[in-house]
Motif scaffolding. Structure first.
Motif, short mmCIF file in Angstrom:
data_model
loop_
_atom_site.label_atom_id
_atom_site.label_comp_id
_atom_site.label_asym_id
_atom_site.label_seq_id
_atom_site.Cartn_x
_atom_site.Cartn_y
_atom_site.Cartn_z
N ARG A 135 -5.67 -4.31 8.78
CA ARG A 135 -4.70 -3.43 8.33
C ARG A 135 -5.41 -2.08 8.01
O ARG A 135 -6.31 -2.03 7.09
CB ARG A 135 -4.10 -4.10 7.01
CG ARG A 135 -3.31 -5.33 7.24
CD ARG A 135 -2.76 -5.96 6.06
NE ARG A 135 -1.85 -4.93 5.13
CZ ARG A 135 -1.57 -5.43 3.94
NH1 ARG A 135 -1.64 -6.49 3.43
NH2 ARG A 135 -0.59 -4.48 3.57
N VAL A 163 -4.62 1.16 5.78
CA VAL A 163 -3.68 1.29 4.77
C VAL A 163 -4.07 2.61 4.00
O VAL A 163 -5.28 2.85 3.73
CB VAL A 163 -3.71 0.08 3.38
CG1 VAL A 163 -2.81 0.80 2.16
CG2 VAL A 163 -3.32 -1.11 3.97
N VAL A 180 -1.74 -3.37 -2.88
CA VAL A 180 -0.83 -3.11 -1.73
C VAL A 180 0.16 -4.24 -1.44
O VAL A 180 -0.22 -5.23 -1.33
CB VAL A 180 -1.58 -2.52 -0.39
CG1 VAL A 180 -2.52 -3.79 0.02
CG2 VAL A 180 -0.47 -1.96 0.61
N ALA A 181 1.32 -3.96 -1.34
CA ALA A 181 2.35 -4.73 -0.91
C ALA A 181 2.35 -5.39 0.49
O ALA A 181 1.83 -4.61 1.40
CB ALA A 181 3.85 -4.11 -1.05
N LYS A 187 2.75 -6.25 4.24
CA LYS A 187 3.30 -5.39 5.28
C LYS A 187 3.60 -4.03 5.17
O LYS A 187 4.41 -3.46 5.86
CB LYS A 187 4.56 -6.14 5.87
CG LYS A 187 4.33 -7.59 6.27
CD LYS A 187 5.72 -8.20 6.90
CE LYS A 187 5.77 -9.64 7.09
NZ LYS A 187 6.79 -10.16 7.42
N LYS A 188 3.02 -3.65 4.05
CA LYS A 188 2.98 -1.92 3.63
C LYS A 188 1.81 -1.25 4.20
O LYS A 188 0.80 -1.78 4.23
CB LYS A 188 3.15 -1.80 2.36
CG LYS A 188 4.61 -2.39 1.73
CD LYS A 188 5.81 -2.03 2.50
CE LYS A 188 6.97 -2.68 1.98
NZ LYS A 188 8.40 -2.11 2.64
N ARG A 189 1.90 0.07 4.68
CA ARG A 189 0.88 0.86 4.96
C ARG A 189 0.57 1.99 4.11
O ARG A 189 -0.24 2.79 4.41
CB ARG A 189 1.29 1.48 6.37
CG ARG A 189 1.65 0.61 7.47
CD ARG A 189 1.71 1.51 8.82
NE ARG A 189 2.90 2.33 8.84
CZ ARG A 189 3.31 3.16 9.52
NH1 ARG A 189 2.56 3.30 10.52
NH2 ARG A 189 4.50 3.79 9.64
N TYR A 190 0.89 1.87 2.90
CA TYR A 190 0.57 2.51 1.52
C TYR A 190 0.29 1.94 0.43
O TYR A 190 1.07 1.01 0.25
CB TYR A 190 1.74 3.79 1.37
CG TYR A 190 1.87 4.65 2.72
CD1 TYR A 190 1.30 5.84 2.90
CD2 TYR A 190 2.83 4.32 3.66
CE1 TYR A 190 1.46 6.69 3.84
CE2 TYR A 190 3.18 5.04 4.47
CZ TYR A 190 2.54 6.25 4.81
OH TYR A 190 2.71 7.14 5.92
N GLN A 198 1.85 5.42 -3.79
CA GLN A 198 3.44 5.71 -4.03
C GLN A 198 3.57 6.34 -5.56
O GLN A 198 4.41 6.96 -5.77
CB GLN A 198 3.98 4.16 -3.88
CG GLN A 198 3.88 3.61 -2.59
CD GLN A 198 4.65 2.28 -2.48
OE1 GLN A 198 5.66 2.00 -3.30
NE2 GLN A 198 3.95 1.45 -1.67
N THR A 201 9.37 8.75 4.39
CA THR A 201 8.33 7.99 3.72
C THR A 201 7.99 8.29 2.24
O THR A 201 8.48 7.64 1.15
CB THR A 201 7.02 7.63 4.25
OG1 THR A 201 7.26 7.32 5.49
CG2 THR A 201 6.11 6.67 3.58
N PHE A 249 9.73 6.74 -1.42
CA PHE A 249 8.65 6.31 -2.62
C PHE A 249 9.26 7.16 -3.75
O PHE A 249 9.28 6.57 -4.82
CB PHE A 249 7.19 6.89 -2.39
CG PHE A 249 6.44 6.00 -1.03
CD1 PHE A 249 6.98 4.58 -1.00
CD2 PHE A 249 5.40 6.42 -0.59
CE1 PHE A 249 6.44 4.15 0.01
CE2 PHE A 249 4.95 5.57 0.38
CZ PHE A 249 5.23 4.47 0.78
#
Length: 384
Positions: A26, A28, A63-64, A66-69, A74, A99, A103
């Motif tokens: 991933r 991120v 990081v949550a 399936k999230k990319r940030y 955030q 995005t 946030f």
């Protein structure tokens, strides 16, 4: 890369888990380092629970799924969004506008709820609570909101949509916790609607007319006298009086030597103007030097006589208005609080509206005002 070999199952919390490899990594986005963006390459380790048979991917706290940030990124978007626009923030972070907006909206909602809850709880627990009520314009002359402020604590409690009597009563019915507050005084302007509604909400609280609004009435009367006087002056005197009319509204003890000399020159163009100026300065002294309400009520009668001696329509109309609100004006000397800090918040709200060309979403508008106007208060609260 995780230090631990396995991770407990998120469903049954069993530690009988085995790895099934790392199918991918991933990428991120994390906090920037200077002008450079930072990306974390996280291993998406596939896991299988031997107890319940569930298949899941390694979960990271920062990081949550399936999230990319990252969560830190955030939160940074929310903090950097104060005092600027989402468009500018997205351009600065080089991230998609939608995005960053998502946030920010999620963060501002959570922060505004926490801020308002903290402010209200602090106000309910405060001994000698003093409230400030004042309206501010959304569209000047057409649409207004009303702000409720804790003057002693230095926070903005809430925003009421509108300023009419029915708007205030509708808000009170929808927010019963308002009646839990027990203020000893409420500061407001000379709006009959506000005084009538606040009298029904908090019958034990003394009502104080804000000093700023009272001074403005006296200053406007002085300017009306000035406009009337300058019509009969010679051209050079009329021009100088008009050019320096703002100095007349300024406190005499705040004038520089040059400004004081100018004021002394222009007020002696006409005896009525000199009388009106001395009358205005005497009112400032009445506010500053009165030691208690009883003395203030006595000396105010002397100031009335000084105003009647001017024998001008503007001063008479001003005195008529102030006599109608004499009790509330004198109450200032029972508890010396003003809405000065409220006027400062109104300037911040105006800057927010200009910065965003207003905000179409009323909920976001409400939330941004509560967060930005209580930013200093929350910082002090967190330090304590």
């Amino acid at each position: 890369m995780p230090i631990d070999r396995i991770q407990p199952c998120p469903i049954c919390h069993s530690e009988q888990v085995k790895r099934n490899g790392t199918p991918y990594k991933r990428c991120v986005r994390h906090l920037s380092m200077g002008v450079s963006h930072t990306y974390l390459l996280l291993q998406a380790i596939a896991l299988e629970c031997q107890n319940c048979g569930a298949n899941f991917v390694w979960q990271y706290d920062f990081v949550a799924p399936k999230k990319r940030y990252t969560i830190a990124f955030q939160n940074q978007c929310l903090q950097k969004g104060h005092g600027t626009t989402v468009k500018s923030l997205a351009r600065f972070e080089e991230a998609p506008y939608t995005t960053v907006e998502r946030f920010f909206k999620v963060g501002i909602q959570i922060e505004s709820e926490a801020t308002q809850q903290t402010c209200f709880q602090d106000a309910m627990d405060r001994q000698g609570l003093v409230l400030g009520i004042d309206d501010f314009a959304i569209r000047k002359g057409h649409t207004y909101n009303t702000g409720i402020h804790d003057l002693k604590g230095g926070s903005m409690l809430d925003i009421i949509s509108g300023r009419k009597k029915e708007d205030l009563h509708t808000y009170a019915e929808a927010h019963p916790f308002l009646h839990v507050l027990n203020p000893v005084a409420v500061v407001m302007d000379m709006s009959f609607t506000y005084h009538q509604v606040i009298g029904s909400w908090f019958p034990r609280a003394i009502r104080i007319v804000d000093r700023f609004h009272v001074n403005r009435y006296v200053t406007e009367a002085l300017q009306d006298v000035r406009r009337d006087v300058q019509k009969g002056l010679p051209p050079h005197a009329r021009k100088k009086l008009k050019r320096n009319h703002r100095l007349l509204a300024k406190r005499g003890d705040e004038l520089s030597d040059k400004e004081l000399a100018t004021v002394q020159t222009i007020i002696h163009y006409h005896p009525t103007l000199a009388q009106a100026y001395e009358w205005k300065e005497a009112f400032i002294e009445w506010y500053d030097l009165s030691t208690n309400a009883k003395q203030a009520a006595i000396t105010l009668q002397k100031w009335y006589k000084q105003g009647h001696a001017i024998q001008h329509q503007a001063s008479e109309e001003c005195l008529k208005t102030l006599k109608n609100w004499e009790k509330e004006i004198v109450n200032y000397h029972r508890l010396r609080y003003t809405n000065a800090v409220v006027e400062g918040r109104h300037n911040k709200i105006k800057a927010l509206q200009r910065r965003h060309y207003f905000t179409r979403n009323p909920n976001v508008y409400h939330q941004r005002i509560l967060v930005e106007c209580n930013e200093d208060y929350m910082n002090q609260y967190m330090e304590i």
